[in-house]
Motif scaffolding. Structure first.
Motif, PDB file in Angstrom:
ATOM      1  N   TYR A  89      -9.887   1.629   2.276  1.00 32.61           N
ATOM      2  CA  TYR A  89     -10.893   1.949   1.259  1.00 32.61           C
ATOM      3  C   TYR A  89     -10.928   3.448   0.972  1.00 32.61           C
ATOM      4  O   TYR A  89     -10.969   3.873  -0.188  1.00 32.61           O
ATOM      5  CB  TYR A  89     -12.264   1.471   1.722  1.00 32.61           C
ATOM      6  CG  TYR A  89     -13.359   1.696   0.704  1.00 32.61           C
ATOM      7  CD1 TYR A  89     -13.521   0.834  -0.379  1.00 32.61           C
ATOM      8  CD2 TYR A  89     -14.227   2.779   0.819  1.00 32.61           C
ATOM      9  CE1 TYR A  89     -14.514   1.043  -1.320  1.00 32.61           C
ATOM     10  CE2 TYR A  89     -15.227   2.998  -0.115  1.00 32.61           C
ATOM     11  CZ  TYR A  89     -15.367   2.127  -1.182  1.00 32.61           C
ATOM     12  OH  TYR A  89     -16.347   2.347  -2.112  1.00 32.61           O
ATOM     13  N   ALA A  90     -10.885   4.253   2.029  1.00 34.37           N
ATOM     14  CA  ALA A  90     -10.930   5.709   1.859  1.00 34.37           C
ATOM     15  C   ALA A  90      -9.714   6.230   1.107  1.00 34.37           C
ATOM     16  O   ALA A  90      -9.782   7.269   0.439  1.00 34.37           O
ATOM     17  CB  ALA A  90     -11.036   6.385   3.224  1.00 34.37           C
ATOM     18  N   CYS A  91      -8.602   5.507   1.213  1.00 38.01           N
ATOM     19  CA  CYS A  91      -7.359   5.922   0.545  1.00 38.01           C
ATOM     20  C   CYS A  91      -7.168   5.216  -0.797  1.00 38.01           C
ATOM     21  O   CYS A  91      -6.057   5.171  -1.335  1.00 38.01           O
ATOM     22  CB  CYS A  91      -6.169   5.649   1.461  1.00 38.01           C
ATOM     23  SG  CYS A  91      -6.177   6.617   2.987  1.00 38.01           S
ATOM     24  N   ASP A  92      -8.252   4.637  -1.324  1.00 34.19           N
ATOM     25  CA  ASP A  92      -8.230   3.964  -2.634  1.00 34.19           C
ATOM     26  C   ASP A  92      -7.258   2.797  -2.679  1.00 34.19           C
ATOM     27  O   ASP A  92      -6.623   2.532  -3.706  1.00 34.19           O
ATOM     28  CB  ASP A  92      -7.895   4.958  -3.753  1.00 34.19           C
ATOM     29  CG  ASP A  92      -8.970   6.020  -3.931  1.00 34.19           C
ATOM     30  OD1 ASP A  92     -10.154   5.691  -3.742  1.00 34.19           O
ATOM     31  OD2 ASP A  92      -8.628   7.169  -4.252  1.00 34.19           O
ATOM     32  N   GLU A  93      -7.149   2.075  -1.563  1.00 35.85           N
ATOM     33  CA  GLU A  93      -6.263   0.924  -1.511  1.00 35.85           C
ATOM     34  C   GLU A  93      -7.024  -0.397  -1.565  1.00 35.85           C
ATOM     35  O   GLU A  93      -6.435  -1.458  -1.433  1.00 35.85           O
ATOM     36  CB  GLU A  93      -5.423   0.974  -0.231  1.00 35.85           C
ATOM     37  CG  GLU A  93      -4.332   2.023  -0.261  1.00 35.85           C
ATOM     38  CD  GLU A  93      -3.250   1.728  -1.288  1.00 35.85           C
ATOM     39  OE1 GLU A  93      -2.992   0.544  -1.556  1.00 35.85           O
ATOM     40  OE2 GLU A  93      -2.671   2.681  -1.830  1.00 35.85           O
ATOM     41  N   VAL A 143     -10.536  -2.387  -3.637  1.00 39.35           N
ATOM     42  CA  VAL A 143     -11.458  -2.301  -4.774  1.00 39.35           C
ATOM     43  C   VAL A 143     -12.801  -1.752  -4.320  1.00 39.35           C
ATOM     44  O   VAL A 143     -13.310  -2.141  -3.282  1.00 39.35           O
ATOM     45  CB  VAL A 143     -11.643  -3.699  -5.396  1.00 39.35           C
ATOM     46  CG1 VAL A 143     -12.665  -3.629  -6.526  1.00 39.35           C
ATOM     47  CG2 VAL A 143     -10.326  -4.223  -5.913  1.00 39.35           C
ATOM     48  N   PRO A 156      -7.500  12.077   2.843  1.00 43.31           N
ATOM     49  CA  PRO A 156      -6.585  10.974   3.175  1.00 43.31           C
ATOM     50  C   PRO A 156      -5.143  11.436   3.370  1.00 43.31           C
ATOM     51  O   PRO A 156      -4.655  12.327   2.678  1.00 43.31           O
ATOM     52  CB  PRO A 156      -6.707  10.048   1.958  1.00 43.31           C
ATOM     53  CG  PRO A 156      -8.058  10.341   1.405  1.00 43.31           C
ATOM     54  CD  PRO A 156      -8.256  11.813   1.615  1.00 43.31           C
ATOM     55  N   LYS A 194     -15.482   8.028   8.987  1.00 46.74           N
ATOM     56  CA  LYS A 194     -15.559   8.576   7.632  1.00 46.74           C
ATOM     57  C   LYS A 194     -15.205  10.059   7.598  1.00 46.74           C
ATOM     58  O   LYS A 194     -14.571  10.533   6.653  1.00 46.74           O
ATOM     59  CB  LYS A 194     -16.967   8.354   7.064  1.00 46.74           C
ATOM     60  CG  LYS A 194     -17.139   8.806   5.625  1.00 46.74           C
ATOM     61  CD  LYS A 194     -18.475   8.361   5.062  1.00 46.74           C
ATOM     62  CE  LYS A 194     -19.628   9.087   5.727  1.00 46.74           C
ATOM     63  NZ  LYS A 194     -20.928   8.776   5.068  1.00 46.74           N
ATOM     64  N   SER A 210       0.834  -1.198   0.000  1.00 48.36           N
ATOM     65  CA  SER A 210       0.000   0.000   0.000  1.00 48.36           C
ATOM     66  C   SER A 210       0.871   1.251   0.000  1.00 48.36           C
ATOM     67  O   SER A 210       1.987   1.252   0.519  1.00 48.36           O
ATOM     68  CB  SER A 210      -0.893  -0.007   1.245  1.00 48.36           C
ATOM     69  OG  SER A 210      -1.485   1.252   1.449  1.00 48.36           O
TER      70      SER A 210
END
Length: 245
Positions: free
Chosen positions: A239-243, A245, A187, A181, A73
């Motif tokens: 998920y919040a950091c686009d790591e 799917v 992020p 959230k 990551s």
């Protein structure tokens, strides 16, 4: 494919020797043969390697191809986990290594039930947890073995975090306003997630975390077990950091 982790200086003349428990695992469990292909992961690269010789104490492999792949990551998550009872810490480390957590800090809190009264017992625990991290890193095709750091008190952790440039996230069962959230709208690169043991954190510990700017958050309406909370928090951050799917 079997993954063998070693340092860069283990590579010599385009070959590497697999030793110790990894060699035993290859020979006795996987029944490796000369010509079989394994993956060798060093500090800076990953290689496809061919087994050339199976000896009594080691397995000699030649590097045949560099693999251009990075499964790590781009963000750093350190999970500070209040030490739970029984073998729950092993499950926590295993699952969070799979998620991509970079390091772990076992935490002694006011309500920690587990007592590690001597250095020998403490070191055995750390060795066991590090072994779990290594095994999980192999299974999940990590490029690094996440580090299990020394057992730390809340006071020691707070002093350390004062020097860190990181978002500090503390899920707390009595918090009902601030949600995770909201913390993740912008992020960052570095996160510390701090999870209490079975009894949760003492209010004095929560106040200590607040004083250094930690985000005290709720993970929802339902109370999560200590072995679940870290996985949930790390997943949401990823998920919040686009790591994910």
């Amino acid at each position: 494919m079997f993954r063998y982790f070693c340092s860069d200086d283990c590579i010599e003349n385009n070959s590497v020797s697999v030793t110790g428990g990894d060699a035993r695992h290859l020979k006795t469990i996987l029944r490796a043969q000369e010509g079989d292909i394994i993956s060798v992961v060093t500090d800076s690269n990953e290689y496809k390697a061919r087994i050339e010789a199976i000896n009594k104490d080691d397995i000699v492999c030649s590097l045949i191809e560099e693999i251009q792949r990075n499964n790590e990551s781009k963000i750093n998550i350190t999970l500070c986990q209040g030490i739970p009872k029984q073998t729950k810490m092993e499950t926590i480390i295993q699952q969070n290594v799979e998620l991509g957590v970079k390091s772990f800090i076992p935490l002694i809190t006011e309500r920690t039930v587990v007592k590690l009264n001597d250095k020998d017992r403490e070191q055995k625990k750390l060795d066991r947890w590090q072994k779990i991290a290594k095994e999980s890193a192999k299974q999940s095709k990590r490029n690094i073995i996440p580090q299990v750091e020394e057992i730390t008190s809340v006071k020691e952790l707070v002093e350390r975090l004062k020097q860190e440039d990181a978002e500090i996230i503390v899920p707390y069962e009595l918090e009902d306003m601030k949600i995770l959230k909201d913390v993740l709208k912008e992020p960052k690169n570095n996160y510390y997630i701090i999870i209490g043991p079975e009894g949760g954190f003492d209010i004095k510990e929560i106040e200590m975390f607040k004083e250094i700017g930690a985000h005290i958050v709720t993970l929802g309406k339902r109370i999560l077990r200590t072995e679940t909370a870290g996985v949930v928090a790390a997943t949401v951050v990823m998920y919040a950091c686009d790591e994910m799917v």
